[in-house]
Enzyme design. Structure first.
Site, PDB file in Angstrom:
ATOM      1  N   VAL A  15     -51.248  69.589  75.692  1.00 48.94           N
ATOM      2  CA  VAL A  15     -51.289  71.001  76.062  1.00 48.94           C
ATOM      3  C   VAL A  15     -50.472  71.850  75.101  1.00 48.94           C
ATOM      4  O   VAL A  15     -50.931  72.862  74.578  1.00 48.94           O
ATOM      5  CB  VAL A  15     -50.775  71.191  77.507  1.00 48.94           C
ATOM      6  CG1 VAL A  15     -50.688  72.674  77.855  1.00 48.94           C
ATOM      7  CG2 VAL A  15     -51.672  70.468  78.490  1.00 48.94           C
ATOM      8  N   ASP A  33     -39.928  69.438  70.884  1.00 51.09           N
ATOM      9  CA  ASP A  33     -40.235  68.189  71.578  1.00 51.09           C
ATOM     10  C   ASP A  33     -39.012  67.288  71.495  1.00 51.09           C
ATOM     11  O   ASP A  33     -38.304  67.285  70.474  1.00 51.09           O
ATOM     12  CB  ASP A  33     -41.449  67.497  70.953  1.00 51.09           C
ATOM     13  CG  ASP A  33     -42.087  66.484  71.902  1.00 51.09           C
ATOM     14  OD1 ASP A  33     -43.116  66.824  72.528  1.00 51.09           O
ATOM     15  OD2 ASP A  33     -41.540  65.373  72.031  1.00 51.09           O
ATOM     16  N   ARG A  38     -42.408  62.377  67.060  1.00 51.30           N
ATOM     17  CA  ARG A  38     -43.518  63.297  67.288  1.00 51.30           C
ATOM     18  C   ARG A  38     -43.363  64.533  66.396  1.00 51.30           C
ATOM     19  O   ARG A  38     -44.331  64.989  65.783  1.00 51.30           O
ATOM     20  CB  ARG A  38     -43.556  63.698  68.765  1.00 51.30           C
ATOM     21  CG  ARG A  38     -44.554  64.788  69.132  1.00 51.30           C
ATOM     22  CD  ARG A  38     -45.974  64.341  68.967  1.00 51.30           C
ATOM     23  NE  ARG A  38     -46.917  65.289  69.567  1.00 51.30           N
ATOM     24  CZ  ARG A  38     -48.192  65.358  69.228  1.00 51.30           C
ATOM     25  NH1 ARG A  38     -48.691  64.547  68.325  1.00 51.30           N
ATOM     26  NH2 ARG A  38     -48.986  66.230  69.826  1.00 51.30           N
ATOM     27  N   THR A  83     -46.226  66.647  84.417  1.00 55.21           N
ATOM     28  CA  THR A  83     -45.802  66.571  85.818  1.00 55.21           C
ATOM     29  C   THR A  83     -46.644  65.490  86.498  1.00 55.21           C
ATOM     30  O   THR A  83     -47.637  65.795  87.162  1.00 55.21           O
ATOM     31  CB  THR A  83     -45.969  67.927  86.530  1.00 55.21           C
ATOM     32  OG1 THR A  83     -47.265  68.470  86.221  1.00 55.21           O
ATOM     33  CG2 THR A  83     -44.897  68.908  86.116  1.00 55.21           C
ATOM     34  N   THR A 118     -48.665  71.696  85.699  1.00 65.12           N
ATOM     35  CA  THR A 118     -49.252  71.734  87.034  1.00 65.12           C
ATOM     36  C   THR A 118     -48.193  71.436  88.085  1.00 65.12           C
ATOM     37  O   THR A 118     -47.488  70.425  88.006  1.00 65.12           O
ATOM     38  CB  THR A 118     -50.389  70.708  87.156  1.00 65.12           C
ATOM     39  OG1 THR A 118     -51.392  71.019  86.200  1.00 65.12           O
ATOM     40  CG2 THR A 118     -50.992  70.724  88.553  1.00 65.12           C
ATOM     41  N   CYS A 258     -54.669  64.896  84.992  1.00 66.36           N
ATOM     42  CA  CYS A 258     -54.923  66.059  85.857  1.00 66.36           C
ATOM     43  C   CYS A 258     -55.680  65.696  87.133  1.00 66.36           C
ATOM     44  O   CYS A 258     -55.134  65.779  88.225  1.00 66.36           O
ATOM     45  CB  CYS A 258     -55.693  67.131  85.083  1.00 66.36           C
ATOM     46  SG  CYS A 258     -54.733  67.884  83.750  1.00 66.36           S
ATOM     47  N   ARG A 327     -53.077  58.003  79.502  1.00 62.69           N
ATOM     48  CA  ARG A 327     -52.322  58.332  80.708  1.00 62.69           C
ATOM     49  C   ARG A 327     -53.157  58.130  81.975  1.00 62.69           C
ATOM     50  O   ARG A 327     -54.270  58.616  82.077  1.00 62.69           O
ATOM     51  CB  ARG A 327     -51.835  59.784  80.646  1.00 62.69           C
ATOM     52  CG  ARG A 327     -50.824  60.064  79.545  1.00 62.69           C
ATOM     53  CD  ARG A 327     -50.493  61.536  79.461  1.00 62.69           C
ATOM     54  NE  ARG A 327     -51.666  62.338  79.125  1.00 62.69           N
ATOM     55  CZ  ARG A 327     -51.669  63.667  79.118  1.00 62.69           C
ATOM     56  NH1 ARG A 327     -50.594  64.343  79.434  1.00 62.69           N
ATOM     57  NH2 ARG A 327     -52.766  64.324  78.791  1.00 62.69           N
TER      58      ARG A 327
END
Length: 426
Positions: A15, A33, A38, A83, A118, A258, A327
């Site tokens: 995102v 980050d 990364r 989250t 979220t 999600c 994920r």
């Protein structure tokens, strides 16, 4: 009003990085980050998520850092950290609180903190606000302000990108809401929508994915029914979707960060408000149980030589096609269930990071399909393009004569297979 905002984006994952790159076309943006590797990869123009093209990264004016003190320059902070849920499917807000503490220590008067992660209604104002206050010594709504703009990134989707979708925004005051609409409005051709309140925007995000989860759960349940009747759900759906208002959802494993997670946030909120959610959790039970259902169906269809453990090759372990995102992959559950039943399971995925697959799920990915063959069953779990393009003769190379081709997603349903192979599909 912040005339010329300096924006920080906290969390440069699926995102945060596309958002930061889009914003950097118009504003000074500091991408932060906690992972120095990364940050180093992004500086080299490398994005392991595949969401931003290398050329776009190299050409971007985005500043990237792993040093939290650099956030002190920003006047608008956008938090995009994960989250997830815990092992018991409760909201896990630890990364969010850690981000709040980091931002809070760099917060200066007049700044705005926007959350894209979220959450359930109330988290931004009731939990994140106080966490920011404790870290900064400032007061929310007076010294700094809160906002919320739910992310709508769909990994691997090159059509509904952050610069084309409608961005929902909400602010602690009407002025902040309009300021966020102005900032986000510059980067997207889809425009902005100002929600009635921060809680409204949080709730909208929660139901977007819960609705999709329920629609897939319905299709998964009718798939089980039709299999008992000897019908292919793909044939049924092909006929049904000729009706103009039929929703074309497909059966399968529902994972990812999600759809497989957000309904639990909504359920948690409902229970806290004294309402026991029935439909939401029923959909989750169906979808969470789909890996076990598929494993059982494949094992029942197998005809392995007596006295031997069936050898099964699973193609694809990411949570969806044509993305490297591992994920909350339910393919891992499928593999674990097959192994617990005594099967020897190998797995291959051309996009997944082997080290990540090993660390997350204990799965050792096969490096090359050319070096393996003779399996009792081949399971097409994730329809990556490389698998969709496989010729029938290639499938026959991988499966022994009389073996099973388990085509979960129906990607080869119109392809003639050699007579030595048997076929199973949802």
């Amino acid at each position: 009003m912040i005339d010329t905002p300096i924006i920080s984006v906290i969390g440069l994952g699926y995102v945060g990085l596309p958002l930061a790159v889009a914003l950097a076309r118009y504003y000074r943006v500091i991408g932060f980050d906690i992972d120095p590797e990364r940050v180093a990869a992004i500086r080299r123009g490398e994005d392991r998520t595949g969401e931003v093209e290398p050329g776009a990264l190299v050409e971007s004016a985005l500043e990237v850092t792993a040093k939290p003190e650099r956030l002190a320059d920003a006047t608008v902070h956008i938090v995009t950290v994960p989250t997830p849920v815990t092992a018991t499917n409760e909201p896990d807000l630890q990364a969010l609180f850690a981000a709040c503490a980091t931002v809070g220590r760099a917060l200066r008067p007049g700044a705005v903190v926007v959350f894209e992660s979220t959450v359930y209604p109330g988290v931004t104002e009731d939990l994140c606000g106080p966490t920011l206050e404790r870290a900064s010594g400032l007061k929310a709504g007076r010294d700094f302000f809160l906002g919320y703009s739910p992310e709508r990134i769909n990994p691997g989707d090159r059509v509904h990108t952050v610069d084309r979708i409608t961005k929902v925004v909400a602010g602690q005051t009407p002025e902040i809401a309009h300021e966020l609409a102005r900032i986000y409005g510059r980067i997207t051709s889809g425009g902005t929508f100002i929600a009635a309140s921060i809680r409204t925007a949080e709730a909208a995000k929660a139901i977007e994915n819960a609705q999709r989860d329920l629609n897939i759960a319905f299709i998964n349940e009718v798939t089980m029914i039709f299999n008992r009747l000897g019908l292919s759900v793909h044939d049924v759906l092909e006929a049904a979707q000729t009706k103009w208002n039929f929703l074309p959802f497909k059966p399968g494993l529902v994972g990812g960060h999600c759809i497989g997670v957000d309904p639990y946030y909504l359920a948690h909120c409902a229970q806290a408000a004294g309402h026991e959610p029935e439909i939401i959790l029923a959909g989750r039970r169906i979808n969470d149980g789909m890996a076990s259902y598929v494993a059982g169906a494949i094992l029942a269809a197998l005809e392995a030589p007596a006295g031997t453990a069936p050898r099964i090759l699973v193609l694809g372990v990411t949570f969806k096609e044509d993305v490297p995102d591992l994920r909350n992959s339910k393919v891992a559950d499928l593999i674990a269930t097959l192994r617990s039943a005594g099967a020897e399971v190998a797995a291959h995925d051309p996009l997944a990071d082997p080290a990540e697959a090993k660390a997350l799920y204990g799965i050792d990915l096969e490096p090359d399909l050319d070096e393996i063959r003779g399996f009792d069953a081949l399971v097409a779990a994730v329809p990556h393009q490389a698998y969709r393009d496989m010729a029938a003769v290639r499938l026959a190379d991988l499966v022994r004569p009389g073996g099973l081709v388990a085509d979960m997603k129906g990607i080869w349903r119109t392809r003639a297979l050699p007579g030595t192979l048997r076929r199973w599909q949802l």
